[in-house]
Design an enzyme around this catalytic site. Structure first.
Site, PDB file in Angstrom:
ATOM      1  N   HIS A 216      44.841 -75.474  22.861  1.00  0.00           N
ATOM      2  CA  HIS A 216      46.221 -75.056  22.594  1.00  0.00           C
ATOM      3  C   HIS A 216      47.078 -75.198  23.842  1.00  0.00           C
ATOM      4  CE1 HIS A 216      49.064 -72.469  20.124  1.00  0.00           C
ATOM      5  NE2 HIS A 216      48.550 -73.311  19.250  1.00  0.00           N
TER       6      HIS A 216
ATOM      7  N   ASP B 168      60.863 -74.501  17.478  1.00  0.00           N
ATOM      8  CA  ASP B 168      60.078 -74.085  18.633  1.00  0.00           C
ATOM      9  C   ASP B 168      61.013 -73.910  19.824  1.00  0.00           C
ATOM     10  OD1 ASP B 168      57.768 -73.938  20.606  1.00  0.00           O
ATOM     11  OD2 ASP B 168      56.676 -74.493  18.800  1.00  0.00           O
TER      12      ASP B 168
END
Length: 442
Positions: free
Chosen positions: A121, A152
């Site tokens: 991640h 985002d």
């Protein structure tokens, strides 16, 4: 932990997925020495193919350009949830490697044996001496290729030291170690070999951190108003996790205000305790979280509902419990909960802003899974002169424009309000107390 000094003007925030795509393509075209891209996945869809073709074209135009892409090993070899078994995105990687005479490297990083137990991640893309940091991956919805988008945070930073630090970490940890196989080559390690590689990589990851070259002006005082101080952080596992420790330290030392972004409301117990203690100190906290319908696992069509679709409802249950328990702070005006929703688009923002000075830009979802299972990173920014305050205020106002403020726990739906299928499944889960287990992996 070492800080990198940059001018406040060298940090720029963008606010939309369309800008994300535009900047990504511009940076690919402008690169001359190196491109390092790290994302959970680079999808085999229109946007993913466009980015990959642009990368191959850049390599054709400038043969000396080094291009390395890092994606999760397991995620890169499966289709979307609900699709039939396939090579997944790797099929596209192999096809393009065959079609183009140029070579780019697409590494598959296996953090855990299975995706459910942890993924790569890490975030961040380096183009020569510029870092483009976002929690977004690369596909149609993240780049707003069609009608729907996933929102985002997006930030570019001009810094040789920061770019070098990111590239050094990726090279030393995954390339030089030979522990991340290439997904765009035919050969992949067999199961026994991959198991050995994974064991070695876990040992390496637990010790890994970003290395920052000494800067000549590192002795400058933090009172210099036009300078910003950035600390790159990496976190893996529960113990000695730099990113988790820095996140807690920010909340523990907040004096006036905190803005917290998370797409999935399920704060780790330690962080939740820190948040409550901050509220008791009188710190004003704004939490911006996605509505259940803005969750990427939400299934709007009742006929298509499957077990995976229960995830957004679990998050909403946790949020309702939290609001109900700490309603008194909402009543006092100290705790402000905002639910983000914009039609059928989704919400993927993460990070913190503390006392209008400190910013944590990260891909971490600030949940138990991120804190214990996934390999995460982030940037801790000390904006001593508040050079970024106006920009991050604009970002916040734009985000809040699509939110509803929760003033009472009754504003959030209960299990009895849900459609039949998720309602029945949730009741089974609660009876079996499986929700305790789910919380560890969500």
């Amino acid at each position: 932990m070492q800080e990198i000094i940059v001018d406040g003007g060298d940090i720029k925030f963008f606010t939309s997925p369309k800008e994300y795509k535009q900047q990504l393509l511009l940076l690919i075209t402008a690169a001359r020495q190196r491109i390092f891209i790290t994302a959970l996945y680079l999808q085999d869809d229109d946007a993913g193919r466009e980015i990959l073709h642009a990368l191959y074209q850049a390599k054709a135009n400038f043969p000396e350009l080094e291009i390395n892409i890092f994606v999760d090993f397991n995620r890169g070899q499966r289709g979307l949830i609900g699709e039939k078994a396939s090579l997944g995105n790797r099929a596209l990687y192999l096809q393009l490697a065959h079609d183009y005479p140029q070579t780019i490297n697409i590494y598959g990083v296996a953090v855990k044996r299975k995706e459910i137990f942890g993924v790569l991640h890490l975030k961040g893309m380096v183009f020569d001496d510029q870092l483009f940091y976002t929690g977004a991956s690369i596909n149609d919805i993240y780049l707003h290729q069609g009608e729907r988008y996933r929102l985002d945070r997006y930030c570019t930073i001009n810094s040789v030291a920061l770019a070098d630090s990111f590239c050094h970490y990726l090279s030393a940890t995954f390339i030089d170690s030979s522990l991340a196989p290439l997904l765009n080559q035919a050969y992949l390690p067999d199961a026994p070999e991959q198991k050995k590689n994974l064991a070695k990589l876990k040992v390496l990851l637990r010790k890994s951190h970003y290395i920052v070259a000494q800067q000549q002006n590192n002795s400058q005082s933090k009172l210099v108003s036009d300078k910003t101080f950035i600390t790159p952080l990496v976190g893996f596992g529960r113990r000695k996790n730099q990113l988790n420790q820095a996140t807690r330290h920010l909340v523990q030392n907040a004096h006036d205000n905190i803005v917290l972004y998370t797409p999935y409301f399920n704060l780790p117990h330690a962080l939740a305790r820190d948040v409550i203690k901050a509220l008791k100190r009188g710190v004003k906290i704004t939490v911006v979280v996605g509505d259940k319908t803005a969750n990427d696992f939400f299934i709007s069509n009742a006929d298509d509902f499957s077990t995976i679709g229960i995830i957004p409802y679990v998050y909403e249950m946790l949020l309702k419990r939290f609001v109900k328990r700490y309603q008194n702070f909402i009543d006092k005006g100290l705790l402000n909960i905002h639910l983000w929703k914009d039609k059928d688009n989704s919400f993927h923002l993460k990070g913190l802003r503390v006392d209008d000075r400190y910013h944590l830009i990260t891909g971490s979802n600030l949940n138990p899974r991120a804190w214990a299972l996934d390999l995460e990173n982030g940037l801790l920014i000390d904006d001593a002169g508040q050079q970024l305050l106006a920009t991050t205020n604009d970002e916040l106002l734009g985000i809040l424009a699509n939110t509803t403020k929760i003033v009472h726990h009754a504003d959030i739906e209960s299990v009895d309000d849900y459609p039949d299928k998720p309602q029945k499944l949730l009741k089974k889960i609660r009876i079996a107390q499986i929700d305790r287990i789910l919380k560890r992996f969500l």
